[in-house]
Scaffold this motif. Structure first.
Motif, short mmCIF file in Angstrom:
data_model
loop_
_atom_site.label_atom_id
_atom_site.label_comp_id
_atom_site.label_asym_id
_atom_site.label_seq_id
_atom_site.Cartn_x
_atom_site.Cartn_y
_atom_site.Cartn_z
N TYR A 61 32.97 50.27 40.76
CA TYR A 61 32.93 49.62 40.09
C TYR A 61 35.02 49.73 40.24
O TYR A 61 35.24 48.90 40.22
CB TYR A 61 32.88 50.50 38.51
CG TYR A 61 31.51 49.77 38.31
CD1 TYR A 61 30.39 49.10 38.23
CD2 TYR A 61 30.69 51.46 38.12
CE1 TYR A 61 30.01 48.41 38.45
CE2 TYR A 61 29.64 50.81 37.02
CZ TYR A 61 28.93 49.76 37.92
OH TYR A 61 27.48 49.80 37.39
N ASP A 62 35.37 50.89 39.84
CA ASP A 62 37.20 51.31 40.49
C ASP A 62 38.04 51.20 42.01
O ASP A 62 38.49 50.14 41.67
CB ASP A 62 37.10 53.32 40.47
CG ASP A 62 36.73 54.00 39.15
OD1 ASP A 62 36.54 52.38 37.89
OD2 ASP A 62 36.73 54.82 38.60
N VAL A 63 36.61 51.29 42.75
CA VAL A 63 37.09 50.37 43.92
C VAL A 63 37.08 49.37 43.52
O VAL A 63 38.60 47.78 44.16
CB VAL A 63 36.73 50.73 44.57
CG1 VAL A 63 36.79 49.68 46.26
CG2 VAL A 63 36.21 52.01 45.24
N CYS A 64 36.29 47.93 43.51
CA CYS A 64 36.01 46.83 42.99
C CYS A 64 37.54 46.24 41.82
O CYS A 64 38.13 45.16 41.79
CB CYS A 64 34.58 46.31 42.08
SG CYS A 64 34.71 44.92 41.81
N ARG A 65 37.45 47.19 41.17
CA ARG A 65 38.44 46.69 40.27
C ARG A 65 40.50 46.89 40.66
O ARG A 65 40.63 45.54 40.80
CB ARG A 65 38.84 47.67 38.81
CG ARG A 65 37.67 47.14 37.67
CD ARG A 65 38.02 47.79 35.80
NE ARG A 65 37.88 49.32 36.42
CZ ARG A 65 36.24 49.59 35.93
NH1 ARG A 65 35.21 49.10 35.98
NH2 ARG A 65 35.95 50.84 36.64
N ALA A 66 40.76 47.96 41.56
CA ALA A 66 41.73 48.08 42.60
C ALA A 66 42.27 46.87 43.03
O ALA A 66 42.67 46.20 42.85
CB ALA A 66 41.47 48.79 43.27
N VAL A 67 40.98 45.79 44.20
CA VAL A 67 40.73 44.60 44.47
C VAL A 67 40.78 43.63 43.86
O VAL A 67 41.74 43.19 44.46
CB VAL A 67 39.68 44.91 45.36
CG1 VAL A 67 39.28 43.86 46.23
CG2 VAL A 67 39.33 46.51 46.70
N LYS A 68 40.35 43.70 42.60
CA LYS A 68 40.68 42.65 41.99
C LYS A 68 41.80 42.02 41.18
O LYS A 68 42.16 41.82 41.09
CB LYS A 68 39.68 42.24 41.32
CG LYS A 68 38.28 42.12 42.05
CD LYS A 68 38.64 40.47 43.13
CE LYS A 68 37.18 40.45 43.93
NZ LYS A 68 37.70 39.12 44.67
N ALA A 69 42.00 43.58 41.28
CA ALA A 69 43.39 43.53 40.87
C ALA A 69 44.76 43.61 41.17
O ALA A 69 46.22 43.42 40.69
CB ALA A 69 43.45 44.82 39.48
N ALA A 70 44.84 43.33 42.24
CA ALA A 70 45.91 43.11 43.22
C ALA A 70 46.25 41.96 44.28
O ALA A 70 45.52 41.58 44.39
CB ALA A 70 45.51 44.58 44.71
N LYS A 71 47.31 41.53 44.20
CA LYS A 71 47.40 39.64 44.45
C LYS A 71 47.13 39.72 45.58
O LYS A 71 47.17 38.67 46.38
CB LYS A 71 49.38 39.47 44.27
CG LYS A 71 49.05 37.98 43.98
CD LYS A 71 50.36 37.77 43.56
CE LYS A 71 51.02 36.33 43.34
NZ LYS A 71 50.60 35.74 42.36
N ALA A 72 47.11 40.76 46.34
CA ALA A 72 47.05 40.94 47.80
C ALA A 72 45.74 40.60 48.48
O ALA A 72 45.64 40.06 49.56
CB ALA A 72 48.26 41.69 48.18
N THR A 73 44.64 41.12 47.82
CA THR A 73 43.52 41.02 48.27
C THR A 73 42.15 40.79 46.93
O THR A 73 40.72 40.66 46.80
CB THR A 73 42.84 42.54 47.43
OG1 THR A 73 43.27 43.60 46.95
CG2 THR A 73 43.55 43.73 48.85
N CYS A 74 42.78 40.29 46.11
CA CYS A 74 42.30 39.56 45.22
C CYS A 74 41.38 38.37 45.48
O CYS A 74 39.92 38.37 44.52
CB CYS A 74 42.47 39.48 43.49
SG CYS A 74 43.75 37.98 43.85
N LEU A 75 41.76 38.36 46.02
CA LEU A 75 40.64 37.00 47.02
C LEU A 75 39.66 36.99 47.71
O LEU A 75 39.11 36.01 47.86
CB LEU A 75 41.81 35.37 47.22
CG LEU A 75 42.67 34.63 46.26
CD1 LEU A 75 43.36 33.75 46.37
CD2 LEU A 75 41.20 34.41 45.07
#
Length: 252
Positions: A61-75
């Protein structure tokens, strides 16, 4: 050739998933814990990310949140692949920003369908004009939670808004959703609310449809943080006859 990053700590499970995605023309990269996944994402952004929830160091969950919270990786389309198959795990995955959930043990066709869905998400994100509708219904409704999570990613990744401002817009949507769900719970029998969105080169248009009585109540409390947050939009219009509230934010 598109690339898939597989974040799975069991070597055999990682290898098996890699073999399946290669059948669909993907090159695979492997990470066996959360920190290794973050390091790889910092060096190269894959076309799709498969993520197990149970990792030896970080929570999936934490990895997922970090990916989706960053502009470079959220998509980056993010697919959870997990043996935690309770509905709560699925909903929590979507709340964290996941785009899809595949339960273990899975069939090859389920992985192929997830890849097809990821390709559709990438195609959507590349459009000049993006529109869609998210239901604002039961917070335990998987489809509703996933639709709103997708909108959050698009606002962060497809607008020129910086991370802080995109976060404020997404927070306002979450606050509005909470009010709509609470109002619907207090007035059962009506249709669930919906949020239609349009993203283009110069603006974001959010249209909340019935019920709108929650907003009329909000207008009587101008000191409410949600009401004050509407100042971030250049246009706020309420059409009682059509039953819709429209918010427009421009940046061009």
């Amino acid at each position: 050739m598109p690339t898939a990053l597989i974040v799975e700590d069991e070597p055999e499970a990682n290898k098996l998933l890699g073999m399946l995605i290669k059948l669909r023309g993907y090159r695979s990269a492997s990470a066996f814990n959360g920190r290794e996944a973050q390091e790889q994402l910092g060096r190269h952004q894959p076309d799709v990310l498969f993520l197990d929830l149970m990792l030896p160091d970080l929570s999936g969950y934490d990895v997922c949140r970090a990916v989706k919270a960053a502009k470079a990786t959220c998509l980056i389309p993010l697919i959870i692949v997990s043996a935690r198959i309770a509905q709560r795990n699925r909903i929590d995955s979507y709340l964290a920003g996941a785009d899809e959930f595949v339960a273990k043990p899975y069939t090859p066709d389920q992985i192929f369908e997830a890849l097809k869905y990821a390709e559709a998400l990438r195609e959507q994100a590349d459009r000049e004009r993006i529109e869609g509708t998210a239901r604002l219904a039961d917070p335990d409704d998987e489809a509703s939670v996933r639709e709103v999570a997708r909108l959050r990613s698009l606002i962060l990744g497809r607008t020129p808004l910086d991370q802080e401002e995109a976060g404020r817009v997404n927070a306002l949507i979450a606050q509005a959703e909470d009010r709509i769900v609470a109002w619907s719970d207090a007035h059962p029998g009506g249709a669930p609310g919906t949020l239609h969105y349009e993203l283009s080169a110069d603006r974001l248009v959010l249209t909340f449809r019935e019920p709108i009585a929650w907003f009329e109540e909000l207008q009587r409390t101008p000191d409410d943080p949600l009401f004050a947050g509407l100042e971030r939009f250049q246009e706020v219009s309420l059409d009682r006859r059509e039953g819709r509230l429209t918010l427009i934010k421009q940046w061009a």
